[in-house]
Design an enzyme around this catalytic site. Structure first.
Site, PDB file in Angstrom:
ATOM      1  N   ASP A   8       0.857  -1.334   0.095  1.00 30.74           N
ATOM      2  CA  ASP A   8       0.034   0.046  -0.075  1.00 30.74           C
ATOM      3  C   ASP A   8       0.977   1.159   0.146  1.00 30.74           C
ATOM      4  OD1 ASP A   8      -3.103   0.632   1.277  1.00 30.74           O
ATOM      5  OD2 ASP A   8      -1.701   2.259   1.273  1.00 30.74           O
ATOM      6  N   ASP A 106      -4.043   2.572  -5.008  1.00 28.49           N
ATOM      7  CA  ASP A 106      -2.694   2.624  -4.341  1.00 28.49           C
ATOM      8  C   ASP A 106      -2.262   1.354  -3.632  1.00 28.49           C
ATOM      9  OD1 ASP A 106      -3.739   2.911  -1.820  1.00 28.49           O
ATOM     10  OD2 ASP A 106      -2.240   4.319  -1.087  1.00 28.49           O
ATOM     11  N   GLU A 107      -2.935   0.168  -3.759  1.00 28.37           N
ATOM     12  CA  GLU A 107      -2.999  -0.869  -3.030  1.00 28.37           C
ATOM     13  C   GLU A 107      -2.942  -2.199  -3.876  1.00 28.37           C
ATOM     14  OE1 GLU A 107      -5.203  -2.599   0.667  1.00 28.37           O
ATOM     15  OE2 GLU A 107      -6.306  -1.304  -0.480  1.00 28.37           O
TER      16      GLU A 107
HETATM   17  P1  TTP Z   1      -5.209   4.883   1.811  1.00 22.19           P
HETATM   18  O1  TTP Z   1      -4.411   4.308   1.159  1.00 22.19           O
HETATM   19  O2  TTP Z   1      -6.355   4.588   2.485  1.00 22.19           O
HETATM   20  O3  TTP Z   1      -4.306   6.428   2.193  1.00 22.19           O
HETATM   21  P2  TTP Z   1      -3.083   7.159   1.985  1.00 22.19           P
HETATM   22  O4  TTP Z   1      -2.391   6.211   0.774  1.00 22.19           O
HETATM   23  O5  TTP Z   1      -3.349   8.489   1.775  1.00 22.19           O
HETATM   24  O6  TTP Z   1      -2.263   6.910   3.287  1.00 22.19           O
HETATM   25  P3  TTP Z   1      -1.423   5.678   3.851  1.00 22.19           P
HETATM   26  O7  TTP Z   1      -0.129   5.919   4.220  1.00 22.19           O
HETATM   27  O8  TTP Z   1      -2.143   5.484   5.248  1.00 22.19           O
HETATM   28  O9  TTP Z   1      -1.926   4.543   3.056  1.00 22.19           O
HETATM   29  O10 TTP Z   1      -5.774   5.741   0.401  1.00 22.19           O
HETATM   30  C1  TTP Z   1      -5.348   5.894  -0.826  1.00 22.19           C
HETATM   31  C2  TTP Z   1      -5.420   7.364  -1.529  1.00 22.19           C
HETATM   32  O11 TTP Z   1      -7.016   7.114  -1.874  1.00 22.19           O
HETATM   33  C3  TTP Z   1      -5.209   8.369  -0.729  1.00 22.19           C
HETATM   34  O12 TTP Z   1      -3.991   8.983  -0.958  1.00 22.19           O
HETATM   35  C4  TTP Z   1      -6.418   9.538  -1.294  1.00 22.19           C
HETATM   36  C5  TTP Z   1      -7.624   8.290  -1.731  1.00 22.19           C
HETATM   37  N1  TTP Z   1      -8.635   8.396  -0.627  1.00 22.19           N
HETATM   38  C6  TTP Z   1      -9.586   9.400  -0.774  1.00 22.19           C
HETATM   39  O13 TTP Z   1      -9.619  10.129  -1.592  1.00 22.19           O
HETATM   40  N2  TTP Z   1     -10.725   9.664   0.189  1.00 22.19           N
HETATM   41  C7  TTP Z   1     -10.561   8.697   1.162  1.00 22.19           C
HETATM   42  O14 TTP Z   1     -11.409   8.865   2.166  1.00 22.19           O
HETATM   43  C8  TTP Z   1      -9.379   7.902   1.487  1.00 22.19           C
HETATM   44  C9  TTP Z   1      -9.393   6.900   2.808  1.00 22.19           C
HETATM   45  C10 TTP Z   1      -8.620   7.750   0.587  1.00 22.19           C
HETATM   46 MG    MG Z   2      -2.216   4.029   0.903  1.00 26.88          MG
END
Ligand code: TTP
Ligand code: MG
Length: 349
Positions: A8, A106-107
Protein backbone atom coordinates in the site's frame (compact mmCIF):
# COMPACT_ATOMS: atom_id res chain seq x y z
CA UNK A 1 2.33 -22.55 3.84
CA UNK A 2 1.88 -20.04 0.97
CA UNK A 3 2.70 -16.39 1.66
CA UNK A 4 0.88 -13.27 0.54
CA UNK A 5 2.19 -9.75 0.06
CA UNK A 6 0.12 -6.62 0.50
CA UNK A 7 1.63 -3.36 -0.78
CA UNK A 8 0.00 0.00 0.00
CA UNK A 9 1.45 3.35 -1.04
CA UNK A 10 2.10 5.85 1.78
CA UNK A 11 -0.14 8.98 1.87
CA UNK A 12 -0.55 8.39 -1.84
CA UNK A 13 -2.17 11.52 -3.36
CA UNK A 14 -0.13 13.82 -1.09
CA UNK A 15 3.06 11.85 -1.83
CA UNK A 16 2.42 12.22 -5.58
CA UNK A 17 2.21 16.00 -5.11
CA UNK A 18 5.40 16.00 -3.02
CA UNK A 19 7.18 14.03 -5.74
CA UNK A 20 6.79 16.92 -8.17
CA UNK A 21 6.86 19.75 -5.61
CA UNK A 22 9.73 18.86 -3.24
CA UNK A 23 9.29 22.19 -1.40
CA UNK A 24 6.23 20.62 0.29
CA UNK A 25 8.29 17.88 1.94
CA UNK A 26 8.39 18.09 5.73
CA UNK A 27 5.53 20.60 5.89
CA UNK A 28 1.99 19.71 6.97
CA UNK A 29 0.14 19.13 3.71
CA UNK A 30 -3.22 17.85 2.44
CA UNK A 31 -4.84 17.08 -0.90
CA UNK A 32 -8.49 18.09 -1.01
CA UNK A 33 -11.49 17.95 -3.28
CA UNK A 34 -12.04 21.69 -3.90
CA UNK A 35 -10.06 24.14 -6.05
CA UNK A 36 -7.31 26.01 -4.24
CA UNK A 37 -9.27 29.28 -4.13
CA UNK A 38 -12.27 27.62 -2.48
CA UNK A 39 -10.34 25.12 -0.40
CA UNK A 40 -12.27 25.61 2.86
CA UNK A 41 -15.33 24.02 1.25
CA UNK A 42 -13.44 20.88 0.33
CA UNK A 43 -12.88 17.55 2.04
CA UNK A 44 -9.44 16.14 2.85
CA UNK A 45 -8.65 13.19 0.58
CA UNK A 46 -5.38 12.48 2.30
CA UNK A 47 -2.68 14.17 4.35
CA UNK A 48 1.04 13.61 4.69
CA UNK A 49 2.35 12.17 7.96
CA UNK A 50 3.39 15.63 9.27
CA UNK A 51 -0.25 16.79 9.00
CA UNK A 52 -1.49 13.55 10.62
CA UNK A 53 0.36 14.56 13.80
CA UNK A 54 -2.18 17.39 14.12
CA UNK A 55 -5.05 14.88 14.05
CA UNK A 56 -5.91 15.50 10.40
CA UNK A 57 -7.59 12.55 8.66
CA UNK A 58 -9.07 11.55 5.28
CA UNK A 59 -12.71 12.59 5.03
CA UNK A 60 -12.35 15.61 7.34
CA UNK A 61 -13.57 19.05 6.17
CA UNK A 62 -10.59 21.14 5.03
CA UNK A 63 -11.89 24.00 7.23
CA UNK A 64 -11.52 21.75 10.27
CA UNK A 65 -8.05 20.62 9.16
CA UNK A 66 -6.95 24.26 8.86
CA UNK A 67 -8.35 24.95 12.32
CA UNK A 68 -6.21 22.10 13.68
CA UNK A 69 -3.11 23.29 11.81
CA UNK A 70 -3.08 26.93 10.66
CA UNK A 71 0.13 26.47 8.61
CA UNK A 72 -1.42 23.67 6.58
CA UNK A 73 -0.43 23.56 2.90
CA UNK A 74 -3.15 22.59 0.46
CA UNK A 75 -3.34 21.17 -3.05
CA UNK A 76 -6.43 20.44 -5.07
CA UNK A 77 -6.75 16.89 -6.37
CA UNK A 78 -5.18 15.89 -9.73
CA UNK A 79 -6.75 12.54 -10.40
CA UNK A 80 -5.24 11.88 -13.83
CA UNK A 81 -1.76 12.36 -12.44
CA UNK A 82 -2.40 9.96 -9.52
CA UNK A 83 -3.77 7.39 -11.99
CA UNK A 84 -0.61 7.70 -14.04
CA UNK A 85 1.59 7.27 -10.96
CA UNK A 86 -0.53 4.30 -9.86
CA UNK A 87 -0.06 2.66 -13.23
CA UNK A 88 3.71 3.12 -13.01
CA UNK A 89 3.80 1.50 -9.57
CA UNK A 90 1.52 -1.39 -10.55
CA UNK A 91 3.60 -2.05 -13.69
CA UNK A 92 6.77 -2.29 -11.58
CA UNK A 93 5.11 -4.84 -9.26
CA UNK A 94 3.40 -6.77 -12.05
CA UNK A 95 6.70 -7.41 -13.83
CA UNK A 96 7.71 -9.81 -11.03
CA UNK A 97 5.09 -12.16 -12.47
CA UNK A 98 3.22 -13.26 -9.34
CA UNK A 99 -0.58 -13.66 -9.38
CA UNK A 100 -1.70 -10.11 -8.58
CA UNK A 101 -4.85 -8.36 -7.44
CA UNK A 102 -5.10 -4.59 -7.79
CA UNK A 103 -7.21 -3.64 -4.79
CA UNK A 104 -7.41 0.12 -5.21
CA UNK A 105 -5.54 3.00 -6.83
CA UNK A 106 -2.66 2.59 -4.35
CA UNK A 107 -2.87 -0.98 -3.11
CA UNK A 108 -2.19 -4.44 -4.51
CA UNK A 109 -1.80 -8.00 -3.28
CA UNK A 110 0.47 -10.78 -4.58
CA UNK A 111 0.32 -14.52 -4.00
CA UNK A 112 3.99 -15.35 -3.41
CA UNK A 113 3.53 -19.08 -2.87
CA UNK A 114 5.86 -21.29 -0.86
CA UNK A 115 9.03 -19.18 -1.04
CA UNK A 116 9.58 -18.79 2.70
CA UNK A 117 9.66 -15.61 4.77
CA UNK A 118 13.31 -14.78 4.21
CA UNK A 119 12.99 -14.74 0.43
CA UNK A 120 9.71 -12.82 0.69
CA UNK A 121 11.39 -10.12 2.78
CA UNK A 122 14.29 -9.85 0.32
CA UNK A 123 11.87 -9.56 -2.59
CA UNK A 124 9.87 -6.88 -0.75
CA UNK A 125 12.99 -4.85 -0.02
CA UNK A 126 13.84 -4.94 -3.71
CA UNK A 127 10.32 -3.89 -4.76
CA UNK A 128 10.31 -1.00 -2.28
CA UNK A 129 13.68 0.23 -3.58
CA UNK A 130 12.61 -0.03 -7.19
CA UNK A 131 9.42 1.94 -6.57
CA UNK A 132 11.32 4.60 -4.66
CA UNK A 133 14.01 4.92 -7.34
CA UNK A 134 11.61 5.05 -10.26
CA UNK A 135 8.79 7.17 -8.78
CA UNK A 136 10.21 8.90 -5.65
CA UNK A 137 7.30 7.37 -3.68
CA UNK A 138 7.43 5.19 -0.57
CA UNK A 139 5.15 2.29 0.24
CA UNK A 140 4.59 -0.18 3.04
CA UNK A 141 4.58 -3.96 2.58
CA UNK A 142 3.05 -6.60 4.83
CA UNK A 143 3.67 -10.34 4.39
CA UNK A 144 1.56 -13.06 5.98
CA UNK A 145 -0.35 -16.28 5.37
CA UNK A 146 -3.47 -14.72 3.77
CA UNK A 147 -4.39 -11.54 1.93
CA UNK A 148 -6.33 -10.10 4.89
CA UNK A 149 -3.55 -10.87 7.38
CA UNK A 150 -0.98 -9.31 5.02
CA UNK A 151 -3.13 -6.18 4.86
CA UNK A 152 -3.39 -5.96 8.65
CA UNK A 153 0.38 -6.39 8.98
CA UNK A 154 0.91 -3.70 6.33
CA UNK A 155 -1.44 -1.26 8.09
CA UNK A 156 0.47 -1.54 11.32
CA UNK A 157 3.90 -1.11 9.67
CA UNK A 158 3.10 2.27 8.05
CA UNK A 159 4.74 4.44 6.79
CA UNK A 160 7.70 3.23 4.68
CA UNK A 161 7.60 -0.09 6.51
CA UNK A 162 8.20 -3.76 5.83
CA UNK A 163 7.01 -6.49 8.14
CA UNK A 164 6.36 -10.21 7.91
CA UNK A 165 4.32 -12.31 10.32
CA UNK A 166 4.36 -16.08 9.84
CA UNK A 167 1.16 -18.13 10.04
CA UNK A 168 1.69 -19.33 13.60
CA UNK A 169 2.30 -15.81 14.93
CA UNK A 170 -0.65 -14.05 13.36
CA UNK A 171 -3.19 -14.56 16.17
CA UNK A 172 -0.91 -13.05 18.78
CA UNK A 173 -0.08 -10.25 16.34
CA UNK A 174 -3.72 -9.20 15.80
CA UNK A 175 -5.35 -10.12 19.10
CA UNK A 176 -4.91 -6.82 20.95
CA UNK A 177 -6.12 -4.71 17.99
CA UNK A 178 -9.62 -3.22 17.74
CA UNK A 179 -12.08 -5.23 15.59
CA UNK A 180 -12.33 -2.18 13.30
CA UNK A 181 -8.75 -2.91 12.19
CA UNK A 182 -10.11 -5.89 10.27
CA UNK A 183 -10.76 -4.80 6.67
CA UNK A 184 -14.52 -5.06 6.11
CA UNK A 185 -15.54 -4.40 9.73
CA UNK A 186 -17.03 -0.89 9.53
CA UNK A 187 -18.61 1.35 12.18
CA UNK A 188 -22.00 -0.43 12.02
CA UNK A 189 -20.55 -3.89 12.60
CA UNK A 190 -18.27 -2.43 15.27
CA UNK A 191 -21.29 -1.05 17.15
CA UNK A 192 -23.19 -4.33 16.86
CA UNK A 193 -20.17 -6.21 18.22
CA UNK A 194 -19.74 -3.80 21.13
CA UNK A 195 -23.25 -4.74 22.24
CA UNK A 196 -22.17 -8.35 22.72
CA UNK A 197 -18.99 -7.37 24.52
CA UNK A 198 -16.56 -7.53 21.62
CA UNK A 199 -14.32 -4.54 21.00
CA UNK A 200 -10.87 -6.10 20.57
CA UNK A 201 -10.15 -8.99 18.24
CA UNK A 202 -9.24 -11.20 21.21
CA UNK A 203 -12.78 -10.74 22.56
CA UNK A 204 -14.03 -12.64 19.51
CA UNK A 205 -11.62 -15.56 19.99
CA UNK A 206 -13.52 -18.58 21.27
CA UNK A 207 -16.95 -16.93 20.75
CA UNK A 208 -19.28 -19.33 19.00
CA UNK A 209 -19.44 -18.86 15.23
CA UNK A 210 -23.23 -19.22 15.55
CA UNK A 211 -23.48 -16.20 17.84
CA UNK A 212 -21.31 -14.09 15.52
CA UNK A 213 -23.25 -15.22 12.47
CA UNK A 214 -26.53 -14.48 14.21
CA UNK A 215 -25.42 -10.88 14.82
CA UNK A 216 -23.53 -10.12 11.61
CA UNK A 217 -24.48 -12.73 8.98
CA UNK A 218 -21.60 -13.75 6.73
CA UNK A 219 -19.45 -10.97 8.22
CA UNK A 220 -19.74 -12.85 11.53
CA UNK A 221 -18.32 -16.02 9.98
CA UNK A 222 -15.55 -13.94 8.47
CA UNK A 223 -14.74 -12.37 11.86
CA UNK A 224 -14.71 -15.81 13.50
CA UNK A 225 -12.21 -17.09 10.97
CA UNK A 226 -9.96 -14.01 11.05
CA UNK A 227 -9.87 -13.82 14.87
CA UNK A 228 -9.01 -17.50 15.24
CA UNK A 229 -6.20 -17.52 12.68
CA UNK A 230 -8.23 -19.45 10.10
CA UNK A 231 -8.50 -16.84 7.34
CA UNK A 232 -7.44 -18.07 3.89
CA UNK A 233 -8.36 -15.04 1.77
CA UNK A 234 -6.58 -15.35 -1.56
CA UNK A 235 -5.53 -13.01 -4.34
CA UNK A 236 -8.24 -12.69 -6.98
CA UNK A 237 -6.32 -12.08 -10.15
CA UNK A 238 -7.72 -9.16 -12.09
CA UNK A 239 -6.78 -6.80 -14.89
CA UNK A 240 -4.21 -9.19 -16.34
CA UNK A 241 -1.49 -7.73 -18.47
CA UNK A 242 -3.03 -9.00 -21.65
CA UNK A 243 -6.45 -7.48 -21.54
CA UNK A 244 -8.65 -5.14 -23.50
CA UNK A 245 -11.02 -2.69 -21.89
CA UNK A 246 -12.38 0.78 -21.42
CA UNK A 247 -13.14 2.99 -18.43
CA UNK A 248 -15.13 6.16 -18.03
CA UNK A 249 -15.80 8.81 -15.40
CA UNK A 250 -19.50 9.43 -14.77
CA UNK A 251 -21.22 12.79 -14.49
CA UNK A 252 -22.17 13.61 -10.90
CA UNK A 253 -24.54 12.55 -9.46
CA UNK A 254 -24.69 9.25 -11.35
CA UNK A 255 -28.09 7.62 -11.90
CA UNK A 256 -28.94 4.02 -12.67
CA UNK A 257 -29.73 5.13 -16.26
CA UNK A 258 -26.45 6.97 -16.76
CA UNK A 259 -24.54 3.98 -15.41
CA UNK A 260 -26.38 1.57 -17.75
CA UNK A 261 -25.78 3.88 -20.72
CA UNK A 262 -22.08 4.06 -19.88
CA UNK A 263 -21.92 0.28 -19.52
CA UNK A 264 -23.40 -0.15 -22.98
CA UNK A 265 -20.90 2.27 -24.47
CA UNK A 266 -17.95 0.60 -22.72
CA UNK A 267 -19.11 -2.84 -23.84
CA UNK A 268 -19.43 -1.62 -27.45
CA UNK A 269 -15.99 -0.02 -27.41
CA UNK A 270 -14.39 -3.07 -25.82
CA UNK A 271 -15.89 -5.43 -28.39
CA UNK A 272 -14.84 -3.17 -31.29
CA UNK A 273 -11.27 -3.33 -30.02
CA UNK A 274 -11.49 -7.13 -29.60
CA UNK A 275 -12.73 -7.52 -33.18
CA UNK A 276 -10.16 -5.08 -34.54
CA UNK A 277 -7.37 -7.10 -32.91
CA UNK A 278 -8.98 -10.36 -34.14
CA UNK A 279 -9.08 -11.76 -30.61
CA UNK A 280 -11.48 -13.79 -28.47
CA UNK A 281 -11.77 -13.83 -24.67
CA UNK A 282 -12.84 -16.00 -21.76
CA UNK A 283 -12.49 -13.58 -18.84
CA UNK A 284 -14.71 -10.60 -18.07
CA UNK A 285 -14.16 -8.08 -15.32
CA UNK A 286 -15.89 -4.95 -14.20
CA UNK A 287 -14.41 -2.20 -12.06
CA UNK A 288 -16.18 0.43 -10.00
CA UNK A 289 -14.46 3.39 -8.38
CA UNK A 290 -16.58 5.11 -5.74
CA UNK A 291 -16.49 8.84 -4.97
CA UNK A 292 -14.30 8.10 -1.92
CA UNK A 293 -11.72 6.57 -4.31
CA UNK A 294 -12.11 3.03 -3.05
CA UNK A 295 -12.45 0.49 -5.85
CA UNK A 296 -14.02 -2.87 -6.37
CA UNK A 297 -13.33 -5.29 -9.18
CA UNK A 298 -15.44 -8.34 -9.96
CA UNK A 299 -14.44 -11.00 -12.48
CA UNK A 300 -15.95 -14.05 -14.03
CA UNK A 301 -14.97 -16.53 -16.70
CA UNK A 302 -16.83 -18.02 -19.63
CA UNK A 303 -16.52 -21.67 -20.61
CA UNK A 304 -15.51 -21.15 -24.23
CA UNK A 305 -13.66 -18.35 -25.99
CA UNK A 306 -16.06 -15.82 -27.46
CA UNK A 307 -16.24 -12.43 -29.12
CA UNK A 308 -19.97 -12.02 -28.54
CA UNK A 309 -21.11 -8.54 -27.58
CA UNK A 310 -24.35 -9.89 -26.10
CA UNK A 311 -22.52 -12.33 -23.86
CA UNK A 312 -20.06 -9.65 -22.70
CA UNK A 313 -22.94 -7.25 -21.98
CA UNK A 314 -24.84 -9.92 -20.02
CA UNK A 315 -21.81 -10.93 -17.92
CA UNK A 316 -20.73 -7.34 -17.30
CA UNK A 317 -24.21 -6.25 -16.19
CA UNK A 318 -24.50 -9.18 -13.77
CA UNK A 319 -21.11 -8.31 -12.31
CA UNK A 320 -21.85 -4.62 -11.85
CA UNK A 321 -25.29 -5.16 -10.26
CA UNK A 322 -23.74 -6.18 -6.96
CA UNK A 323 -21.47 -3.13 -6.83
CA UNK A 324 -23.89 -0.26 -7.24
CA UNK A 325 -25.70 0.05 -3.94
CA UNK A 326 -22.80 0.57 -1.57
CA UNK A 327 -21.70 4.14 -2.31
CA UNK A 328 -22.00 6.75 -5.08
CA UNK A 329 -20.03 5.68 -8.14
CA UNK A 330 -17.49 7.93 -9.84
CA UNK A 331 -15.96 5.72 -12.47
CA UNK A 332 -16.69 2.37 -14.11
CA UNK A 333 -14.73 0.06 -16.38
CA UNK A 334 -15.29 -3.07 -18.45
CA UNK A 335 -12.43 -5.37 -19.39
CA UNK A 336 -11.92 -8.73 -21.09
CA UNK A 337 -8.91 -10.99 -20.53
CA UNK A 338 -7.76 -14.60 -21.04
CA UNK A 339 -7.37 -13.64 -24.67
CA UNK A 340 -6.82 -15.93 -27.61
CA UNK A 341 -6.38 -15.18 -31.28
CA UNK A 342 -9.68 -15.59 -33.11
CA UNK A 343 -8.13 -18.25 -35.39
CA UNK A 344 -8.47 -20.46 -32.31
CA UNK A 345 -4.93 -21.86 -32.45
CA UNK A 346 -2.57 -19.97 -30.19
CA UNK A 347 -3.64 -19.17 -26.67
CA UNK A 348 -1.70 -16.35 -25.10
CA UNK A 349 -1.98 -17.82 -21.60
P1 TTP B 1 -5.23 5.10 1.56
O1 TTP B 1 -4.24 4.07 1.13
O2 TTP B 1 -6.32 4.70 2.48
O3 TTP B 1 -4.47 6.30 2.27
P2 TTP B 1 -3.09 6.99 1.92
O4 TTP B 1 -2.35 6.25 0.85
O5 TTP B 1 -3.32 8.43 1.63
O6 TTP B 1 -2.31 6.91 3.30
P3 TTP B 1 -1.66 5.61 3.98
O7 TTP B 1 -0.19 5.91 4.13
O8 TTP B 1 -2.34 5.51 5.31
O9 TTP B 1 -1.94 4.45 3.10
O10 TTP B 1 -5.91 5.76 0.30
C1 TTP B 1 -5.23 5.95 -0.94
C2 TTP B 1 -5.67 7.24 -1.61
O11 TTP B 1 -7.08 7.25 -1.82
C3 TTP B 1 -5.39 8.48 -0.76
O12 TTP B 1 -4.08 8.97 -0.95
C4 TTP B 1 -6.45 9.44 -1.24
C5 TTP B 1 -7.61 8.56 -1.65
N1 TTP B 1 -8.66 8.61 -0.60
C6 TTP B 1 -9.70 9.51 -0.74
O13 TTP B 1 -9.77 10.23 -1.73
N2 TTP B 1 -10.66 9.56 0.23
C7 TTP B 1 -10.61 8.77 1.37
O14 TTP B 1 -11.49 8.87 2.23
C8 TTP B 1 -9.53 7.84 1.50
C9 TTP B 1 -9.43 6.96 2.71
C10 TTP B 1 -8.58 7.79 0.49
MG1 MG C 1 -2.14 4.15 0.92
Amino acid sequence: MPLFMLLDMDYFFAACEEARRPELKGKPFVVGTSPEKDKLHGVVQTSNYVARQFGIKSGMAVSKAVALCPDLKYSESHEDYYEEMSKRVMDIVRKYGFPMEIMSIDECALRLGEMGMEAAMRLSTEIKEKIRNETLLTCTIGISSSKIYAKMVCDSAKPDGLQGVEGSGIVSFIRSKEVSKIPGIGPKAEEELRRIGISKIEDAIGKSPMLLMDRLGSLGTFLYRVANGLDESDVEENYQMLSIGRETTLAYPPTKESIMEAMERLTDQTISEVLKKKMMFRGVSVKVRYTDFTEKIRSTSIKNYTDSKELLAKKALTLIEGLLDAKPVRKIGVRVYMLSEASGQSTLF
